[in-house]
Design a protein around this motif. Sequence first.
Motif, short mmCIF file in Angstrom:
data_model
loop_
_atom_site.label_atom_id
_atom_site.label_comp_id
_atom_site.label_asym_id
_atom_site.label_seq_id
_atom_site.Cartn_x
_atom_site.Cartn_y
_atom_site.Cartn_z
N UNK A 192 0.80 -1.34 0.08
CA UNK A 192 -0.09 0.09 0.09
C UNK A 192 0.85 1.29 0.03
N UNK A 193 1.73 1.13 0.90
CA UNK A 193 2.75 2.34 1.11
C UNK A 193 3.57 2.93 -0.20
N UNK A 194 4.06 1.68 -1.09
CA UNK A 194 4.79 1.84 -2.14
C UNK A 194 3.92 1.84 -3.33
N UNK A 195 3.00 1.60 -3.59
CA UNK A 195 2.35 1.28 -4.75
C UNK A 195 0.77 1.90 -4.81
N UNK A 196 0.17 1.95 -3.56
CA UNK A 196 -1.22 2.56 -3.50
C UNK A 196 -2.17 1.45 -3.68
N UNK A 197 -1.54 -0.10 -4.03
CA UNK A 197 -2.48 -1.06 -4.34
C UNK A 197 -2.62 -1.95 -2.81
N UNK A 198 -3.97 -2.70 -3.07
CA UNK A 198 -3.94 -3.61 -1.92
C UNK A 198 -3.73 -5.03 -2.24
N UNK A 199 -2.94 -5.71 -1.10
CA UNK A 199 -2.73 -7.11 -1.11
C UNK A 199 -3.55 -7.88 -0.81
N UNK A 200 -3.85 -8.98 -1.41
CA UNK A 200 -4.65 -10.09 -0.94
C UNK A 200 -3.49 -11.26 -0.95
N UNK A 201 -2.88 -11.42 0.22
CA UNK A 201 -1.98 -12.62 0.45
C UNK A 201 -2.13 -13.82 0.04
N UNK A 202 -1.26 -15.04 -0.57
CA UNK A 202 -1.57 -16.28 -0.49
C UNK A 202 -1.07 -16.49 0.97
N UNK A 203 -1.79 -17.39 1.90
CA UNK A 203 -1.03 -18.00 2.95
C UNK A 203 -0.83 -19.38 3.26
N UNK A 204 -0.83 -19.94 2.10
CA UNK A 204 -0.42 -21.56 2.22
C UNK A 204 0.70 -21.84 1.40
N UNK A 205 1.79 -20.93 1.37
CA UNK A 205 3.03 -21.06 0.62
C UNK A 205 3.80 -21.84 1.36
N UNK A 206 3.79 -21.93 2.74
CA UNK A 206 4.78 -22.89 3.53
C UNK A 206 6.00 -22.07 3.45
N UNK A 207 6.87 -23.21 3.15
CA UNK A 207 8.51 -23.39 3.08
C UNK A 207 8.99 -22.07 2.23
#
Length: 201
Positions: free
Chosen positions: A107-122
Amino acid sequence: MGKIKEIHAKTANPHVNLYELKAINKNGRDFRYYVASRAKSKETLKLNTHKNPPDGVVIFSVVRGNTDRVVLIRQYRYALDDYIYEFPAGLVDEGEDYHTAAVRELKEETGLKLEPITSAGDFERPFFTTIGMTDESCATVYGYAQGEASGRYLEPNEEIEVVLADRTEVLRILKEENVAIMCAYQLMHFLHDEEPFGFLG
């Protein structure tokens, strides 16, 4: 195996410091080695704690609804006196979860909203950046970005242009521009992977 005898802090800055190590090499000879670190004291250096919490986050995101476009920034860096292409990135604040840090930094660097993928594990765990000179490590957060790019949240000393690059532009950037290595390797995969997050399994 080498051995560290003494550690001396050479600076006391807010975000990065230099430490001098007095050490013995594998042949038993004394020498000095210098380490740049985000640690604010010698006691919290990773060579002392042997723990690796992420100092920062790197954000690999594609545009929600158009996964053929990856979110990059073109940033002026004082160390180069030039512009370089990078993934959006930033420091993890004390006590902050790195997914939260990634949402904030994008948000700070681009103004965009991030929807993280939270299952990436290692694949998300912290990896060291340039271990020959620093103990800094970064976690990579993957996800989808949406919204309108904006520079309204930038700090005065940040000069950042948001680039939503398709594969043709990514190829040109890799061939012609300054690119951060963590970004370059991921972009090489982006060029050839039909599904940008397919490797996360």
